[in-house]
Motif scaffolding. Structure first.
Motif, PDB file in Angstrom:
ATOM      1  N   LEU A  52       1.279  38.056 -59.362  1.00  0.00           N
ATOM      2  CA  LEU A  52       1.402  39.511 -59.354  1.00  0.00           C
ATOM      3  C   LEU A  52       1.933  40.046 -60.685  1.00  0.00           C
ATOM      4  CD1 LEU A  52       2.896  39.935 -55.764  1.00  0.00           C
ATOM      5  CD2 LEU A  52       0.633  40.700 -56.512  1.00  0.00           C
ATOM      6  N   LEU A  65       1.856  35.842 -50.543  1.00  0.00           N
ATOM      7  CA  LEU A  65       3.106  36.275 -49.910  1.00  0.00           C
ATOM      8  C   LEU A  65       2.964  36.269 -48.385  1.00  0.00           C
ATOM      9  CD1 LEU A  65       4.242  39.240 -52.201  1.00  0.00           C
ATOM     10  CD2 LEU A  65       5.296  36.974 -52.012  1.00  0.00           C
ATOM     11  N   VAL A 111      -0.681  39.149 -52.912  1.00  0.00           N
ATOM     12  CA  VAL A 111      -0.290  39.656 -51.595  1.00  0.00           C
ATOM     13  C   VAL A 111      -0.643  38.639 -50.511  1.00  0.00           C
ATOM     14  CG1 VAL A 111      -0.751  41.448 -49.872  1.00  0.00           C
ATOM     15  CG2 VAL A 111      -0.418  42.072 -52.274  1.00  0.00           C
TER      16      VAL A 111
END
Length: 274
Positions: free
Chosen positions: A124, A263, A260
């Motif tokens: 990210l 995660l 994302v």
């Protein structure tokens, strides 16, 4: 080997061939199959094989340029320094920080840097940095204006790629764009820098393989090597062909989505925190 193992070989070799050169991080992609599908590690011999495949791909693609650089470097040793000879020395200079970082901090990265959370974070963070560099680019320079300071800065950036999820190609292209280079020059210099780095990493893994006396399914390794090489050649060609047209935006969006997803895997899949 059964059919599912051949599917794994095909899939992982393509991942290695594509992600070695795209600014999207190979480590982020290689961790997902094991976490989401429970795939076992393919073994050290396979790892060496796909590195050989990607190395062969970039050498093949830039074979004419590399031959010119090699001849110019040889001429420079006798005092006949031209632009190609200077570029060859700058490639060597820019490689040194990554070699030093690997030697000094490789063990620490292996111990602490390979968690999904670290890879998600770097995917990210460096994706956002790539977006910023591409948006702010000036494209006023080419490799002909590359200097010692530029090589050192890009080399230091490449050393950061030791941290999984950073993306070696992504961080070197980011640094070159921030220094004012056009996209094509940034990408081509990044690809040239990949050769000694992949060679060094593959040599270390090859030495480890030799020391372990690793027994492997060599047909499986050979097929993986070939697939990685073919996919890497296609990747380099298409990336350079489409780079000026599409820019870095698709890769940035992809990195953000991937981060994302990582995660989500970290917090949702049992045992993924390691």
């Amino acid at each position: 080997m059964n059919f599912s193992e051949w599917i794994q070989t095909f899939f992982l070799a393509i991942i290695q061939g594509l992600t070695e050169f795209l600014p999207i991080s190979s480590s982020a992609h290689l961790i997902l199959p094991s976490q989401l599908m429970g795939w076992d590690d393919q073994g050290l011999a396979f790892d060496v094989g796909v590195h050989v495949g990607t190395l062969g791909a970039v050498i093949f693609y830039f074979r004419h340029e590399l031959l010119t650089l090699a001849k110019a470097w040889k001429r420079s040793l006798s005092g006949n320094m031209d632009a190609e000879g200077r570029l060859s020395w700058l490639v060597i200079l820019a490689t040194l920080p990554a070699l030093a970082a690997g030697f000094l901090m490789g063990g620490l990265v292996d111990l602490y840097g390979r968690s999904i959370l670290v890879i998600a974070g770097t995917t990210l963070i460096f994706g956002v940095l790539l977006a910023w560099a591409d948006l702010r680019r000036t494209e006023q320079r080419t490799t002909e204006s590359l200097g010692v300071r530029d090589a050192c800065m890009i080399g230091l950036a490449q050393a950061l790629a030791l941290i999984p999820g950073t993306s070696r190609s992504g961080i070197t292209i980011t640094a070159a764009l921030m220094l004012g280079f056009d996209r094509q020059s940034a990408a081509r210099f990044s690809f040239l820098l990949s050769i000694p780095v992949i060679l060094g990493a593959g040599s270390l893994k090859g030495l480890e393989l030799y020391q372990e006396g690793n027994s492997a399914h060599w047909l499986h390794v050979g097929v993986g090597t070939l697939i990685a090489a073919l996919s890497a050649v296609a990747c380099i060609h298409l990336f350079l062909k489409w780079l000026d047209r599409v820019g870095m935006k698709p890769f940035v969006i992809y990195r953000l989505l991937l981060g994302v997803l990582l995660l989500a895997v970290y917090f949702a899949v049992p045992g993924s925190a390691s």
